[in-house]
Write a protein that holds these residues in place. Structure first.
Motif, mmCIF file in Angstrom:
data_model
loop_
_atom_site.group_PDB
_atom_site.id
_atom_site.type_symbol
_atom_site.label_atom_id
_atom_site.label_comp_id
_atom_site.label_asym_id
_atom_site.label_seq_id
_atom_site.Cartn_x
_atom_site.Cartn_y
_atom_site.Cartn_z
ATOM 1 N N LEU A 114 0.374 1.596 -4.440
ATOM 2 C CA LEU A 114 0.726 0.247 -3.968
ATOM 3 C C LEU A 114 0.241 -0.030 -2.546
ATOM 4 N N HIS A 115 -0.012 1.026 -1.743
ATOM 5 C CA HIS A 115 -0.493 0.749 -0.377
ATOM 6 C C HIS A 115 -1.939 0.237 -0.370
ATOM 7 N N TRP A 116 -2.627 0.377 -1.499
ATOM 8 C CA TRP A 116 -3.983 -0.173 -1.606
ATOM 9 C C TRP A 116 -3.972 -1.643 -2.016
ATOM 10 N N MET A 117 -2.817 -2.137 -2.415
ATOM 11 C CA MET A 117 -2.753 -3.481 -3.022
ATOM 12 C C MET A 117 -2.226 -4.459 -1.985
ATOM 13 N N PHE A 141 4.814 5.205 -2.303
ATOM 14 C CA PHE A 141 3.544 4.860 -1.658
ATOM 15 C C PHE A 141 3.716 4.922 -0.142
ATOM 16 N N GLY A 142 2.661 4.607 0.595
ATOM 17 C CA GLY A 142 2.730 4.686 2.051
ATOM 18 C C GLY A 142 3.681 3.631 2.597
ATOM 19 N N GLY A 143 4.638 4.072 3.427
ATOM 20 C CA GLY A 143 5.592 3.128 4.022
ATOM 21 C C GLY A 143 5.318 2.942 5.504
ATOM 22 N N GLY A 145 4.678 3.059 9.160
ATOM 23 C CA GLY A 145 4.359 4.223 10.005
ATOM 24 C C GLY A 145 3.400 5.199 9.353
ATOM 25 N N ASN A 146 3.008 4.930 8.095
ATOM 26 C CA ASN A 146 2.119 5.872 7.402
ATOM 27 C C ASN A 146 0.808 6.068 8.164
ATOM 28 N N ILE A 147 0.357 7.303 8.201
ATOM 29 C CA ILE A 147 -0.873 7.745 8.892
ATOM 30 C C ILE A 147 -1.075 7.052 10.249
ATOM 31 N N GLU A 148 0.031 6.956 10.986
ATOM 32 C CA GLU A 148 -0.039 6.312 12.310
ATOM 33 C C GLU A 148 -0.983 7.090 13.238
ATOM 34 N N PRO A 171 -7.435 -1.396 5.491
ATOM 35 C CA PRO A 171 -7.210 -2.087 4.213
ATOM 36 C C PRO A 171 -5.837 -1.850 3.581
ATOM 37 N N TRP A 172 -4.846 -1.306 4.330
ATOM 38 C CA TRP A 172 -3.628 -0.836 3.671
ATOM 39 C C TRP A 172 -2.388 -1.687 3.949
ATOM 40 N N TYR A 173 -1.416 -1.543 3.043
ATOM 41 C CA TYR A 173 -0.130 -2.257 3.136
ATOM 42 C C TYR A 173 0.979 -1.204 3.247
ATOM 43 N N TYR A 174 1.698 -1.166 4.367
ATOM 44 C CA TYR A 174 2.758 -0.172 4.578
ATOM 45 C C TYR A 174 4.052 -0.882 4.979
ATOM 46 N N PRO A 175 4.849 -1.327 4.027
ATOM 47 C CA PRO A 175 6.060 -2.084 4.379
ATOM 48 C C PRO A 175 7.210 -1.179 4.805
ATOM 49 N N LEU A 212 -13.338 15.055 4.750
ATOM 50 C CA LEU A 212 -13.368 14.656 3.334
ATOM 51 C C LEU A 212 -12.368 13.533 3.070
ATOM 52 N N TRP A 213 -11.220 13.622 3.726
ATOM 53 C CA TRP A 213 -10.201 12.565 3.572
ATOM 54 C C TRP A 213 -10.776 11.232 4.067
ATOM 55 N N LEU A 214 -11.403 11.269 5.252
ATOM 56 C CA LEU A 214 -11.968 10.028 5.813
ATOM 57 C C LEU A 214 -13.060 9.480 4.898
ATOM 58 N N MET A 216 -13.367 9.840 1.751
ATOM 59 C CA MET A 216 -12.814 9.311 0.493
ATOM 60 C C MET A 216 -12.006 8.028 0.732
ATOM 61 N N PHE A 217 -11.139 8.077 1.761
ATOM 62 C CA PHE A 217 -10.152 7.007 1.870
ATOM 63 C C PHE A 217 -10.459 5.973 2.942
ATOM 64 N N ALA A 218 -11.333 6.305 3.894
ATOM 65 C CA ALA A 218 -11.707 5.318 4.907
ATOM 66 C C ALA A 218 -13.178 4.940 4.716
ATOM 67 N N ASP A 254 -0.534 12.615 8.377
ATOM 68 C CA ASP A 254 0.852 12.262 8.723
ATOM 69 C C ASP A 254 1.348 11.141 7.797
ATOM 70 N N TYR A 255 1.555 11.535 6.550
ATOM 71 C CA TYR A 255 2.026 10.567 5.559
ATOM 72 C C TYR A 255 3.514 10.246 5.763
ATOM 73 N N THR A 256 3.856 8.991 5.594
ATOM 74 C CA THR A 256 5.256 8.550 5.517
ATOM 75 C C THR A 256 5.378 7.823 4.192
ATOM 76 N N ARG A 257 6.305 8.255 3.360
ATOM 77 C CA ARG A 257 6.428 7.653 2.029
ATOM 78 C C ARG A 257 7.618 6.717 1.940
ATOM 79 N N ILE A 258 7.447 5.649 1.164
ATOM 80 C CA ILE A 258 8.594 4.846 0.749
ATOM 81 C C ILE A 258 8.745 5.123 -0.744
HETATM 82 C C1 BEZ Z 1 -1.681 7.496 1.453
HETATM 83 O O1 BEZ Z 1 -0.730 7.238 2.176
HETATM 84 O O2 BEZ Z 1 -1.554 8.074 0.366
HETATM 85 C C2 BEZ Z 1 -3.012 7.055 1.872
HETATM 86 C C3 BEZ Z 1 -3.125 6.215 2.930
HETATM 87 C C4 BEZ Z 1 -4.361 5.790 3.304
HETATM 88 C C5 BEZ Z 1 -5.459 6.232 2.656
HETATM 89 C C6 BEZ Z 1 -5.327 7.100 1.607
HETATM 90 C C7 BEZ Z 1 -4.099 7.515 1.216
#
Ligand code: BEZ
Length: 267
Positions: A114-117, A141-143, A145-148, A171-175, A212-214, A216-218, A254-258
């Motif tokens: 959902l953080h991609w939407m 999903f990412g809440g 403060g996610n990946i601050e 591009p992300w949504y972190y409520p 690799l994370w960057l 893939m995801f950035a 530094d993931y924060t999940r909701i």
């Molecule tokens: C995640 O929180 O899962 C995430 C956030 C940004 C990019 C990729 C994954």
């Protein structure tokens, strides 16, 4: 530095995914989904929708309970891989912000999607519409403060000499819990539980993990700069984050999940 391509659209998730890379180097994304399946507790014979199913691994785990599961994803590449992985399961390519089904579902599940939407209101409206009264919605999903730390390091790198400033690429949504609970309630989904928690997440592939994370995801950011600038940017981000996010040969995001569980109110 030359011109960048425009930031990705704020509509539904339009990222181009590489399913092989996703499965081989980022399997932690779906491996963390097991607890969410427990929260949803799919029952034999129930109709369950997996929203943002990716390559279908969690869809398959839910199908093992005897539930009748359908996977939905916006990415044609992910859906093609999911069908190849699990040909006995129904997978549908559709926009999570604009989908319908002829038959309602007993439950909707969504892990790390959902953080991609970036049209959350439209996504929740679709979820509410396809659920039976009393039906469950379990999502993680990412809440807020996610990946601050990662986002801060990217912002710093974008300010470095030779790399143009651009803060519009995120591009992300972190409520917060309050924002997301209000959104659910506006659409007739009553919140039964909601938590926001830190989950530092070990990235795969040792020293290469953050790179690799960057990649893939950035990718929307990295593909918009030249190969030299991309190297410079990645190095800046690694240098910034190494003191706090690299331990014993492993990078940590530094993931924060909701995590929420809600029920469709009776009509
Ligand atoms: C995640 O929180 O899962 C995430 C956030 C940004 C990019 C990729 C994954």
């Amino acid at each position: 530095m030359g011109e960048r391509t425009p930031a990705p659209s704020r509509g539904s998730c339009e990222k181009q995914w590489d399913p092989a890379l996703y499965d081989s180097k980022h399997s932690f994304v779906w491996k963390y989904g097991a607890e969410l399946i427990e929260l949803l507790a799919p029952q034999r014979g129930e109709r369950v929708l997996d929203l943002g199913c990716g390559t279908g691994h969690l869809t398959q785990q839910m199908a093992l309970t005897g539930a009748e599961v359908t996977g939905l994803d916006f990415s044609p590449a992910m859906i093609a891989q999911a069908r190849k992985n699990y040909p006995h399961i129904e997978f549908v390519e559709a926009d999570a912000a604009a989908f319908e089904f002829a038959q309602p579902f007993d439950a909707v599940f969504s892990n790390a999607a959902l953080h991609w939407m970036t049209k959350p209101e439209a996504v929740v409206a679709c979820v509410a519409r396809v659920l039976k009264p009393g039906g469950r919605f379990a999502a993680e999903f990412g809440g807020k403060g996610n990946i601050e730390a990662i986002r801060h390091a990217i912002r710093q790198a974008l300010r470095a000499p030779g790399i143009a400033r651009d803060e519009e690429w995120n591009p992300w949504y972190y409520p917060s819990i309050a924002e997301y609970a209000s959104l659910l309630e506006r659409h007739g989904l009553a919140v039964r539980s909601a938590t926001l928690f830190d989950r530092p997440t070990a990235l795969e592939e040792g020293e290469q993990g953050l790179r690799l994370w960057l990649e893939m995801f950035a990718s929307s950011l990295l593909e918009s700069v030249s190969p030299d600038q991309k190297e410079e940017l990645i190095r800046h981000v690694e240098d910034q984050l190494r003191p706090t996010q690299f331990r014993d040969g492993t990078w940590y995001a530094d993931y924060t999940r909701i995590r929420v569980l809600a029920r469709r109110e009776p009509l």
